[in-house]
Scaffold this motif. Sequence first.
Motif, PDB file in Angstrom:
ATOM      1  N   PRO A  49      -5.413  13.507  -3.939  1.00  0.00           N
ATOM      2  CA  PRO A  49      -6.886  11.875  -4.027  1.00  0.00           C
ATOM      3  C   PRO A  49      -4.755  11.320  -4.046  1.00  0.00           C
ATOM      4  O   PRO A  49      -4.102  11.831  -4.555  1.00  0.00           O
ATOM      5  CB  PRO A  49      -7.115  11.699  -5.560  1.00  0.00           C
ATOM      6  CG  PRO A  49      -6.695  12.984  -6.064  1.00  0.00           C
ATOM      7  CD  PRO A  49      -6.490  13.686  -5.210  1.00  0.00           C
ATOM      8  N   ARG A  50      -4.532  10.472  -3.486  1.00  0.00           N
ATOM      9  CA  ARG A  50      -3.893   9.406  -3.152  1.00  0.00           C
ATOM     10  C   ARG A  50      -3.484   8.446  -3.823  1.00  0.00           C
ATOM     11  O   ARG A  50      -4.404   8.100  -4.030  1.00  0.00           O
ATOM     12  CB  ARG A  50      -3.568   9.049  -1.118  1.00  0.00           C
ATOM     13  CG  ARG A  50      -3.125  10.327  -0.417  1.00  0.00           C
ATOM     14  CD  ARG A  50      -3.202   9.235   0.949  1.00  0.00           C
ATOM     15  NE  ARG A  50      -3.141  10.399   1.606  1.00  0.00           N
ATOM     16  CZ  ARG A  50      -2.586   9.819   3.021  1.00  0.00           C
ATOM     17  NH1 ARG A  50      -1.968   9.104   3.093  1.00  0.00           N
ATOM     18  NH2 ARG A  50      -2.021  10.808   3.586  1.00  0.00           N
ATOM     19  N   ALA A  51      -2.639   7.846  -4.514  1.00  0.00           N
ATOM     20  CA  ALA A  51      -2.344   7.250  -5.287  1.00  0.00           C
ATOM     21  C   ALA A  51      -1.965   5.809  -5.137  1.00  0.00           C
ATOM     22  O   ALA A  51      -1.745   5.409  -3.830  1.00  0.00           O
ATOM     23  CB  ALA A  51      -1.059   7.721  -6.443  1.00  0.00           C
ATOM     24  N   PRO A  52      -2.982   4.488  -5.200  1.00  0.00           N
ATOM     25  CA  PRO A  52      -2.463   3.482  -4.633  1.00  0.00           C
ATOM     26  C   PRO A  52      -1.140   3.422  -4.895  1.00  0.00           C
ATOM     27  O   PRO A  52      -0.772   3.666  -5.603  1.00  0.00           O
ATOM     28  CB  PRO A  52      -3.749   2.479  -5.451  1.00  0.00           C
ATOM     29  CG  PRO A  52      -3.365   3.491  -7.117  1.00  0.00           C
ATOM     30  CD  PRO A  52      -3.795   5.126  -6.833  1.00  0.00           C
ATOM     31  N   ALA A  53      -0.695   2.160  -3.910  1.00  0.00           N
ATOM     32  CA  ALA A  53      -0.114   2.103  -3.551  1.00  0.00           C
ATOM     33  C   ALA A  53       0.329   1.269  -4.731  1.00  0.00           C
ATOM     34  O   ALA A  53       0.112  -0.454  -3.976  1.00  0.00           O
ATOM     35  CB  ALA A  53       0.731   1.748  -1.821  1.00  0.00           C
ATOM     36  N   THR A  54       2.133   0.834  -5.189  1.00  0.00           N
ATOM     37  CA  THR A  54       2.212  -0.578  -6.225  1.00  0.00           C
ATOM     38  C   THR A  54       2.804  -0.454  -5.832  1.00  0.00           C
ATOM     39  O   THR A  54       4.652   0.279  -6.213  1.00  0.00           O
ATOM     40  CB  THR A  54       1.994  -0.309  -7.832  1.00  0.00           C
ATOM     41  OG1 THR A  54       2.414   1.540  -8.139  1.00  0.00           O
ATOM     42  CG2 THR A  54       0.686   0.807  -7.914  1.00  0.00           C
TER      43      THR A  54
END
Length: 64
Positions: A49-54
């Motif tokens: 799963p990709r981490a949300p872009a922050t």
Amino acid sequence: MNILLMLLPISLVLLGLAIAAFAWAVRKGQFDDLDTPALDILDDAPAKPRAPATPPVREGDDGA
């Protein structure tokens, strides 16, 4: 014999279109990585799963 007078220019135009399409694909990078997509199918691991872009937090930035 008259059909050759029509088929020759048509074939040259189609050849020019094919060369233009190939040149466009090379410039857009379609042939940059030919090995990785073929090997991806052999990977048994589940997709990560990709981490949300922050946005990056800078020092001294309190968010207010």
